[in-house]
Write a protein that holds these residues in place. Sequence first.
Motif, short mmCIF file in Angstrom:
data_model
loop_
_atom_site.label_atom_id
_atom_site.label_comp_id
_atom_site.label_asym_id
_atom_site.label_seq_id
_atom_site.Cartn_x
_atom_site.Cartn_y
_atom_site.Cartn_z
N ILE A 282 17.01 -26.43 1.11
CA ILE A 282 16.29 -25.62 2.08
C ILE A 282 16.64 -24.16 1.84
O ILE A 282 17.82 -23.81 1.69
N GLY A 283 15.63 -23.31 1.78
CA GLY A 283 15.86 -21.89 1.59
C GLY A 283 15.17 -21.08 2.68
O GLY A 283 13.98 -21.27 2.95
N LEU A 284 15.92 -20.20 3.33
CA LEU A 284 15.38 -19.35 4.40
C LEU A 284 15.74 -17.90 4.09
O LEU A 284 16.87 -17.60 3.74
N GLY A 285 14.75 -17.02 4.21
CA GLY A 285 15.03 -15.61 3.92
C GLY A 285 13.79 -14.75 4.03
O GLY A 285 12.93 -14.98 4.90
N GLY A 286 13.70 -13.80 3.16
CA GLY A 286 12.57 -12.87 3.21
C GLY A 286 12.47 -12.06 1.93
O GLY A 286 13.14 -12.35 0.93
N TYR A 287 11.65 -11.04 1.99
CA TYR A 287 11.39 -10.22 0.81
C TYR A 287 10.97 -8.83 1.26
O TYR A 287 10.51 -8.61 2.38
N ALA A 288 11.12 -7.90 0.36
CA ALA A 288 10.66 -6.52 0.59
C ALA A 288 10.30 -5.93 -0.76
O ALA A 288 10.90 -6.28 -1.79
N GLY A 289 9.33 -5.04 -0.75
CA GLY A 289 8.91 -4.44 -2.01
C GLY A 289 7.77 -3.47 -1.83
O GLY A 289 7.59 -2.89 -0.75
N LEU A 290 6.99 -3.33 -2.89
CA LEU A 290 5.93 -2.33 -2.92
C LEU A 290 4.60 -2.96 -3.32
O LEU A 290 4.57 -3.87 -4.16
N ASN A 291 3.54 -2.45 -2.73
CA ASN A 291 2.20 -2.78 -3.21
C ASN A 291 1.91 -1.93 -4.45
O ASN A 291 2.08 -0.72 -4.44
N ILE A 292 1.52 -2.57 -5.55
CA ILE A 292 1.27 -1.84 -6.79
C ILE A 292 -0.20 -1.89 -7.20
O ILE A 292 -0.55 -1.41 -8.29
N GLY A 293 -1.06 -2.44 -6.34
CA GLY A 293 -2.47 -2.44 -6.68
C GLY A 293 -3.30 -3.21 -5.68
O GLY A 293 -2.82 -4.11 -4.99
N SER A 294 -4.58 -2.83 -5.56
CA SER A 294 -5.53 -3.55 -4.73
C SER A 294 -6.91 -3.43 -5.37
O SER A 294 -7.22 -2.44 -6.03
N MET A 295 -7.73 -4.47 -5.19
CA MET A 295 -9.06 -4.48 -5.81
C MET A 295 -10.01 -5.34 -5.00
O MET A 295 -9.65 -6.43 -4.54
N GLN A 296 -11.24 -4.85 -4.82
CA GLN A 296 -12.33 -5.63 -4.23
C GLN A 296 -13.35 -5.92 -5.32
O GLN A 296 -13.77 -5.02 -6.05
N LYS A 297 -13.72 -7.20 -5.43
CA LYS A 297 -14.64 -7.63 -6.48
C LYS A 297 -15.90 -8.19 -5.83
O LYS A 297 -15.84 -9.14 -5.04
N LEU A 298 -17.02 -7.58 -6.13
CA LEU A 298 -18.30 -7.97 -5.55
C LEU A 298 -19.25 -8.41 -6.66
O LEU A 298 -19.35 -7.75 -7.71
N LYS A 299 -19.96 -9.53 -6.43
CA LYS A 299 -20.98 -10.02 -7.37
C LYS A 299 -22.28 -10.22 -6.60
O LYS A 299 -22.30 -10.88 -5.56
N TYR A 300 -23.37 -9.65 -7.12
CA TYR A 300 -24.67 -9.76 -6.45
C TYR A 300 -25.78 -9.44 -7.45
O TYR A 300 -25.52 -9.00 -8.58
N LYS A 301 -27.00 -9.66 -7.02
CA LYS A 301 -28.17 -9.34 -7.84
C LYS A 301 -28.93 -8.18 -7.21
O LYS A 301 -29.10 -8.12 -6.00
N GLU A 302 -29.37 -7.29 -8.07
CA GLU A 302 -30.14 -6.14 -7.61
C GLU A 302 -31.25 -5.87 -8.62
O GLU A 302 -30.98 -5.64 -9.80
N ASP A 303 -32.51 -5.94 -8.16
CA ASP A 303 -33.69 -5.77 -9.02
C ASP A 303 -33.65 -6.74 -10.20
O ASP A 303 -34.01 -6.40 -11.34
N GLY A 304 -33.19 -7.97 -9.94
CA GLY A 304 -33.14 -8.99 -10.98
C GLY A 304 -31.95 -8.88 -11.91
O GLY A 304 -31.77 -9.75 -12.78
#
Length: 364
Positions: A282-304
């Motif tokens: 059994i392991g109990l604890g936590g973590y701390a650190g830094l966000n090093i990146g974020s990205m939103q990915k969108l896929k769609y159709k436009e004018d075919g």
Amino acid sequence: MNTITRLVVYAIISLTFATTHAQNKEVDSLKKTSVDYKIESLEALKAKIEKEEREFLKQEIEAINERLDAKQITAAEAEELKKEAAEKRAANIENRLAIIDNKIELLKRNDSIYSSDDNESFVIRIGGDEDYEDEFVFFGKKNRVHKPRKYDRRTTSDLVFAIGFNNALIEGQNLDDSPYKIGGSGFMELGYAWKTRIFDNTNFWRLKYGFSFQWNKLDIKDNQYFVNTNDEITLQEFPVELNKAKFRTTNLVFPVHLEFGPSKKIDKGDYFRYSTHNKLKIGLGGYAGLNIGSMQKLKYKEDGNRIKDKQRGGFEVNEFVYGLSGYLAWGDTALYVKYDLNPLFKDQAFDQNNISLGLRFDMD
């Protein structure tokens, strides 16, 4: 054969003989150089052997002292073990130096036979016990050298890999009402961890710590996507039909867990280890650190046309990441949960915190 012809033939024969004689002298010189080099290397190896065996004796005496301090042996037994170790190392030095001396004499007597192969090498092995490990390079090749194991290894290390489901707990909403798909949202973690036994004479309590890269992905439902409006992040409907809308954060974190559970002590006499193979952990604890990146990915159709839009950064993700985590393991496989105490975004009408559930593998 006229006189001129005889002179030409004699000149050719003389030139051939001189050239062959010079080549033979050059070959002999090269052989001598090769033999001298090998003899010099062997002489240097003799000093290295004496130093090596003395270092091994020092390590063995330290291991005996550790057993004495732990009251596993008496002072008289410790002295006897030290005496035996010293005698063994002295015999090793004598035998290994004899091997080197014989090799030198062999080269001196048979340089024309044994010096023709520049890739010639030999291996010196003492003991043959699998509990010894190390290597040295001799004549350009790697050979095994036996080195005694450390008597007590309190710290071990392993590779950590985790994968599973990911979502977000949103203030004032149930998980069933989440704007993120349960099946499509996931997380992955890859890192390295060290585990240290806390107490001298028991392995029940361990401290596990290290570093990990975490990838948390949210699969957005209902044709929505994230929009940054004056640094406030909101979900809005996309103007056309979306085939896919995913948001991912990448974090570098430093987890620390207090791990506890039974283990088996394996005592080999000159060293011992604790094993948690097929044991509950059994392991109990936590973590701390830094966000090093974020990205939103969108896929769609436009004018075919099929559009893939990857938007990196600009989502006001919290730069400092911290949270709670725990695992319930059997052997090397664990059920793993982690929860970010920090809100996902710096400024949002309703705070949402990332939560993950999956499997964790600690691979030695």
